[in-house]
Design a protein around this motif. Structure first.
Motif, short mmCIF file in Angstrom:
data_model
loop_
_atom_site.label_atom_id
_atom_site.label_comp_id
_atom_site.label_asym_id
_atom_site.label_seq_id
_atom_site.Cartn_x
_atom_site.Cartn_y
_atom_site.Cartn_z
N ASP A 23 0.86 -1.17 0.00
CA ASP A 23 0.00 0.00 0.00
C ASP A 23 0.90 1.23 0.00
OD1 ASP A 23 -1.84 2.00 0.33
OD2 ASP A 23 -2.47 1.37 2.34
N THR A 24 0.86 2.02 -1.06
CA THR A 24 1.72 3.19 -1.18
C THR A 24 1.06 4.46 -0.65
OG1 THR A 24 0.94 3.68 -3.40
CG2 THR A 24 2.86 2.20 -3.20
N GLY A 25 -0.14 4.33 -0.11
CA GLY A 25 -0.82 5.50 0.42
C GLY A 25 -1.17 6.52 -0.66
N GLY A 26 -1.33 6.03 -1.89
CA GLY A 26 -1.68 6.91 -3.00
C GLY A 26 -0.48 7.50 -3.73
N LEU A 27 0.73 7.19 -3.27
CA LEU A 27 1.93 7.70 -3.92
C LEU A 27 2.16 6.98 -5.24
CD1 LEU A 27 4.37 9.61 -3.60
CD2 LEU A 27 5.58 7.68 -2.56
N SER A 28 2.32 7.75 -6.31
CA SER A 28 2.58 7.19 -7.63
C SER A 28 3.36 8.22 -8.44
CB SER A 28 1.26 6.86 -8.34
OG SER A 28 0.58 8.06 -8.66
N ARG A 29 3.68 7.87 -9.66
CA ARG A 29 4.38 8.82 -10.53
C ARG A 29 3.59 10.12 -10.65
NH1 ARG A 29 8.38 8.34 -14.67
NH2 ARG A 29 9.52 6.41 -14.36
N GLU A 30 2.30 10.00 -10.70
CA GLU A 30 1.45 11.19 -10.85
C GLU A 30 1.52 12.10 -9.63
OE1 GLU A 30 0.33 7.99 -11.59
OE2 GLU A 30 0.76 8.34 -13.70
N SER A 31 2.05 11.61 -8.51
CA SER A 31 2.19 12.41 -7.30
C SER A 31 3.34 13.41 -7.41
CB SER A 31 2.45 11.52 -6.09
OG SER A 31 1.44 10.56 -5.94
N PHE A 32 4.19 13.24 -8.39
CA PHE A 32 5.37 14.08 -8.54
C PHE A 32 5.13 15.12 -9.63
CE2 PHE A 32 6.77 10.33 -6.45
CZ PHE A 32 7.78 10.74 -5.59
N PRO A 33 5.84 16.24 -9.57
CA PRO A 33 5.64 17.29 -10.58
C PRO A 33 5.98 16.80 -11.99
CG PRO A 33 7.17 18.01 -8.85
CD PRO A 33 6.84 16.59 -8.59
N MET A 34 5.34 17.39 -12.98
CA MET A 34 5.63 17.08 -14.38
C MET A 34 7.12 17.31 -14.62
SD MET A 34 4.45 16.12 -17.24
CE MET A 34 2.84 16.55 -17.85
N GLY A 35 7.75 16.38 -15.28
CA GLY A 35 9.17 16.52 -15.58
C GLY A 35 10.08 15.91 -14.54
#
Length: 177
Positions: A23-35
């Motif tokens: 369970d990543t607690g919703g953390l994914s690539r999309e959680s990080f800024p573009m670029g």
């Protein structure tokens, strides 16, 4: 023996093979800024192997680790993960795990076995093959030349006596290469 280039934690997070999904607690690539660049890194000494072959000269770290008591079990990285022969498998894993970049170091003593002067073209060819394969797989490479793999012959010529202690004083100083 299964090759261990990538972090176990990353394998757990993405749930590869028989590893349970965490369970990543919703953390994914999309959680990080573009670029944002997702990458991994290694040190030449830790992964390359071929310490005494392919024209590579001894580095200051080679000498340090062979002094009894400095490294657990008096281990060395003379063979290491043998990335020198398995770089394609390693890069394939980076691509499989969807990394964007790979930061690796170039061993000064693999390029200049005597510190300066004569170039070891076999060493240059190795790094060239690996960089070309990274490009082929769509990965961005970031190359560093760390002091830990400085050529022993050159450093002795410059009269640096106890190099690991000398360089350890700078760690944590905030300097970046």
């Amino acid at each position: 023996m299964k090759r261990m280039l990538l972090c176990f934690a990353f394998a757990v997070i993405i749930g590869i093979g028989n590893v349970a999904v965490m369970d990543t607690g919703g953390l994914s690539r999309e959680s990080f800024p573009m670029g944002f660049v997702f990458g991994t890194s290694t040190s030449a000494y830790q992964v390359e192997g071929m310490a005494n072959k392919g024209g590579r000269g001894p580095s200051i770290w080679d000498v340090y680790v062979k002094q009894p008591g400095h490294i657990a079990n008096n281990d060395t990285a003379d063979v290491a993960d043998d990335q020198y022969h398995h770089y394609k498998e390693d890069v394939d894993l980076l691509a499989k795990f969807n990394f964007d970049a790979y930061r690796f170091s170039i061993s000064w003593s693999r390029i200049f076995p005597e510190g300066v002067g004569k170039v070891n073209w076999a060493g240059v060819a190795y790094y060239n093959r690996m960089i070309n394969y990274l490009v082929k797989k769509g990965l961005w490479s970031r190359v560093v030349l760390p002091v830990w793999t400085s050529c022993l012959a050159y450093m002795e010529e410059q009269e640096f006596i106890y190099l690991p202690t000398y360089f350890m004083d700078g760690i944590g100083s905030g300097e970046s290469f």
